[in-house]
Design a protein around this motif. Structure first.
Motif, PDB file in Angstrom:
ATOM      1  N   SER A   1     -65.732  75.177 -45.826  1.00  0.00           N
ATOM      2  CA  SER A   1     -66.272  74.446 -44.699  1.00  0.00           C
ATOM      3  C   SER A   1     -65.336  73.303 -44.367  1.00  0.00           C
ATOM      4  O   SER A   1     -64.533  72.881 -45.183  1.00  0.00           O
ATOM      5  N   PHE A   2     -65.435  72.825 -43.157  1.00  0.00           N
ATOM      6  CA  PHE A   2     -64.649  71.691 -42.708  1.00  0.00           C
ATOM      7  C   PHE A   2     -65.623  70.812 -41.945  1.00  0.00           C
ATOM      8  O   PHE A   2     -65.660  70.816 -40.731  1.00  0.00           O
ATOM      9  N   ASN A   3     -66.460  70.101 -42.689  1.00  0.00           N
ATOM     10  CA  ASN A   3     -67.507  69.324 -42.025  1.00  0.00           C
ATOM     11  C   ASN A   3     -67.368  67.826 -42.255  1.00  0.00           C
ATOM     12  O   ASN A   3     -68.255  67.078 -41.917  1.00  0.00           O
ATOM     13  N   ALA A   4     -66.252  67.389 -42.818  1.00  0.00           N
ATOM     14  CA  ALA A   4     -66.014  65.963 -42.965  1.00  0.00           C
ATOM     15  C   ALA A   4     -65.033  65.521 -41.877  1.00  0.00           C
ATOM     16  O   ALA A   4     -64.776  66.239 -40.921  1.00  0.00           O
ATOM     17  N   GLN A   5     -64.445  64.348 -42.060  1.00  0.00           N
ATOM     18  CA  GLN A   5     -63.548  63.809 -41.046  1.00  0.00           C
ATOM     19  C   GLN A   5     -62.152  64.408 -41.169  1.00  0.00           C
ATOM     20  O   GLN A   5     -61.567  64.416 -42.244  1.00  0.00           O
ATOM     21  N   PRO A   6     -61.591  64.888 -40.041  1.00  0.00           N
ATOM     22  CA  PRO A   6     -60.197  65.337 -40.070  1.00  0.00           C
ATOM     23  C   PRO A   6     -59.303  64.121 -40.254  1.00  0.00           C
ATOM     24  O   PRO A   6     -59.644  63.014 -39.845  1.00  0.00           O
ATOM     25  N   ASP A   7     -58.180  64.314 -40.897  1.00  0.00           N
ATOM     26  CA  ASP A   7     -57.317  63.176 -41.192  1.00  0.00           C
ATOM     27  C   ASP A   7     -55.899  63.507 -40.746  1.00  0.00           C
ATOM     28  O   ASP A   7     -55.645  63.608 -39.563  1.00  0.00           O
ATOM     29  N   GLN A   8     -55.007  63.749 -41.656  1.00  0.00           N
ATOM     30  CA  GLN A   8     -53.626  64.036 -41.291  1.00  0.00           C
ATOM     31  C   GLN A   8     -53.526  65.425 -40.699  1.00  0.00           C
ATOM     32  O   GLN A   8     -54.346  66.297 -40.963  1.00  0.00           O
ATOM     33  N   ILE A   9     -52.494  65.627 -39.911  1.00  0.00           N
ATOM     34  CA  ILE A   9     -52.328  66.889 -39.200  1.00  0.00           C
ATOM     35  C   ILE A   9     -50.843  67.226 -39.146  1.00  0.00           C
ATOM     36  O   ILE A   9     -50.003  66.334 -39.052  1.00  0.00           O
ATOM     37  N   ILE A  10     -50.531  68.496 -39.240  1.00  0.00           N
ATOM     38  CA  ILE A  10     -49.147  68.949 -39.096  1.00  0.00           C
ATOM     39  C   ILE A  10     -49.181  70.297 -38.394  1.00  0.00           C
ATOM     40  O   ILE A  10     -50.063  71.111 -38.614  1.00  0.00           O
TER      41      ILE A  10
ATOM     42  N   GLU B   1     -61.212  63.982 -45.111  1.00  0.00           N
ATOM     43  CA  GLU B   1     -61.685  62.774 -45.778  1.00  0.00           C
ATOM     44  C   GLU B   1     -63.203  62.674 -45.662  1.00  0.00           C
ATOM     45  O   GLU B   1     -63.781  63.021 -44.647  1.00  0.00           O
ATOM     46  N   GLY B   2     -63.833  62.176 -46.736  1.00  0.00           N
ATOM     47  CA  GLY B   2     -65.251  61.867 -46.666  1.00  0.00           C
ATOM     48  C   GLY B   2     -66.179  63.031 -46.915  1.00  0.00           C
ATOM     49  O   GLY B   2     -67.132  63.245 -46.187  1.00  0.00           O
ATOM     50  N   ASN B   3     -65.947  63.789 -47.952  1.00  0.00           N
ATOM     51  CA  ASN B   3     -66.754  64.965 -48.227  1.00  0.00           C
ATOM     52  C   ASN B   3     -66.871  65.127 -49.744  1.00  0.00           C
ATOM     53  O   ASN B   3     -66.030  64.665 -50.493  1.00  0.00           O
ATOM     54  N   THR B   4     -67.905  65.826 -50.192  1.00  0.00           N
ATOM     55  CA  THR B   4     -68.043  66.096 -51.623  1.00  0.00           C
ATOM     56  C   THR B   4     -67.061  67.163 -52.086  1.00  0.00           C
ATOM     57  O   THR B   4     -66.833  67.320 -53.276  1.00  0.00           O
ATOM     58  N   ALA B   5     -66.476  67.909 -51.130  1.00  0.00           N
ATOM     59  CA  ALA B   5     -65.501  68.944 -51.470  1.00  0.00           C
ATOM     60  C   ALA B   5     -64.347  68.922 -50.463  1.00  0.00           C
ATOM     61  O   ALA B   5     -64.137  69.875 -49.724  1.00  0.00           O
ATOM     62  N   PRO B   6     -63.565  67.822 -50.423  1.00  0.00           N
ATOM     63  CA  PRO B   6     -62.477  67.750 -49.445  1.00  0.00           C
ATOM     64  C   PRO B   6     -61.412  68.795 -49.724  1.00  0.00           C
ATOM     65  O   PRO B   6     -61.173  69.167 -50.869  1.00  0.00           O
TER      66      PRO B   6
ATOM     67  N   ARG C   1     -63.868  66.907 -60.196  1.00  0.00           N
ATOM     68  CA  ARG C   1     -62.902  65.815 -60.317  1.00  0.00           C
ATOM     69  C   ARG C   1     -62.500  65.204 -58.974  1.00  0.00           C
ATOM     70  O   ARG C   1     -62.306  64.003 -58.858  1.00  0.00           O
ATOM     71  N   PHE C   2     -62.340  66.017 -57.944  1.00  0.00           N
ATOM     72  CA  PHE C   2     -61.858  65.528 -56.656  1.00  0.00           C
ATOM     73  C   PHE C   2     -62.971  65.294 -55.637  1.00  0.00           C
ATOM     74  O   PHE C   2     -62.690  64.993 -54.476  1.00  0.00           O
ATOM     75  N   SER C   3     -64.200  65.442 -56.051  1.00  0.00           N
ATOM     76  CA  SER C   3     -65.340  65.229 -55.159  1.00  0.00           C
ATOM     77  C   SER C   3     -65.307  63.798 -54.626  1.00  0.00           C
ATOM     78  O   SER C   3     -65.165  62.846 -55.379  1.00  0.00           O
ATOM     79  N   GLY C   4     -65.389  63.643 -53.316  1.00  0.00           N
ATOM     80  CA  GLY C   4     -65.373  62.337 -52.680  1.00  0.00           C
ATOM     81  C   GLY C   4     -63.982  61.771 -52.460  1.00  0.00           C
ATOM     82  O   GLY C   4     -63.829  60.697 -51.887  1.00  0.00           O
ATOM     83  N   ASP C   5     -62.949  62.466 -52.901  1.00  0.00           N
ATOM     84  CA  ASP C   5     -61.574  62.020 -52.713  1.00  0.00           C
ATOM     85  C   ASP C   5     -61.130  62.368 -51.283  1.00  0.00           C
ATOM     86  O   ASP C   5     -61.939  62.780 -50.452  1.00  0.00           O
ATOM     87  N   GLU C   6     -59.861  62.240 -51.020  1.00  0.00           N
ATOM     88  CA  GLU C   6     -59.307  62.530 -49.704  1.00  0.00           C
ATOM     89  C   GLU C   6     -58.034  63.334 -49.873  1.00  0.00           C
ATOM     90  O   GLU C   6     -57.168  62.964 -50.660  1.00  0.00           O
TER      91      GLU C   6
ATOM     92  N   ILE D   1     -64.117  71.281 -55.858  1.00  0.00           N
ATOM     93  CA  ILE D   1     -65.422  71.778 -56.305  1.00  0.00           C
ATOM     94  C   ILE D   1     -66.426  70.641 -56.140  1.00  0.00           C
ATOM     95  O   ILE D   1     -66.197  69.542 -56.659  1.00  0.00           O
ATOM     96  N   PRO D   2     -67.527  70.872 -55.409  1.00  0.00           N
ATOM     97  CA  PRO D   2     -68.518  69.802 -55.249  1.00  0.00           C
ATOM     98  C   PRO D   2     -68.970  69.268 -56.617  1.00  0.00           C
ATOM     99  O   PRO D   2     -69.283  70.042 -57.512  1.00  0.00           O
TER     100      PRO D   2
END
Length: 174
Positions: free
Chosen positions: A91-100, A117-122, A144-149, A140-141
């Motif tokens: 899913s892609f339901n958090a905020q989009p951030d960098q783009i290329i 950015e801003g998701n339990t599974a970024p 280790r990376f849950s809530g990271d960006e 993985i919700p």
């Protein structure tokens, strides 16, 4: 528009203009800072991640979770909510951030890659030329990376390797 040369080209001379959206999905570059600020606040707040390819300028608005595509030749724009047409799992339901933007020389596949950015599974996601979104990888919700960006998307010169990382954990992936 810069008129200098070399490493200091953006610091001398030139004209500063600001993006202003107009009626009918048109836009212009204006010298009015207040008009640019008003347009940004109304249409594309908290913008990040900018890329250019074939006379099209791409950027995202984190607040409204949208991508904007400016046709610099026709001076028109389109926009869509990021992740609106999703294929496969993820899913892609958090905020989009960098783009290329990536274009493969050997075929017609064109993708825009996003960090999140801003998701339990970024994760890192891609959008193809038809507007379909895909997940490349995600956390993985609750892991280790849950809530990271996710940050720092880049490609190797031969375009065969993709690089991305998690900001808070300081971990980079190839």
């Amino acid at each position: 528009v810069a008129d200098g040369y070399g490493w200091d080209s953006l610091h001398e001379g030139g004209v500063t203009t600001y993006l202003e959206f107009l009626d009918g999905n048109k836009f212009q570059w204006t010298s009015s800072l207040s008009a640019g600020e008003k347009s940004a606040s109304k249409h594309y707040p908290n913008s990040e991640g900018i890329a250019y390819h074939n006379s099209t300028l791409y950027f995202v608005s984190k607040t409204i979770k949208s991508i904007f595509m400016l046709d610099l030749t026709e001076m028109t724009y389109t926009s869509e909510r990021t992740g609106s047409n999703f294929q496969g799992q993820g899913s892609f339901n958090a905020q989009p951030d960098q783009i290329i933007k990536s274009v493969h020389d050997h075929d017609d596949r064109k993708y825009i890659y996003f960090t999140e950015e801003g998701n339990t599974a970024p994760g890192a996601h891609a959008r193809d030329g038809e507007g379909t979104y895909y997940t490349l990888f995600r956390a993985i919700p609750g892991g280790r990376f849950s809530g990271d960006e996710t940050v720092g998307i880049a490609f190797s010169p031969d375009r065969k390797r993709f690089y991305c990382g998690y900001q808070e954990e300081g971990v980079l992936f190839e």
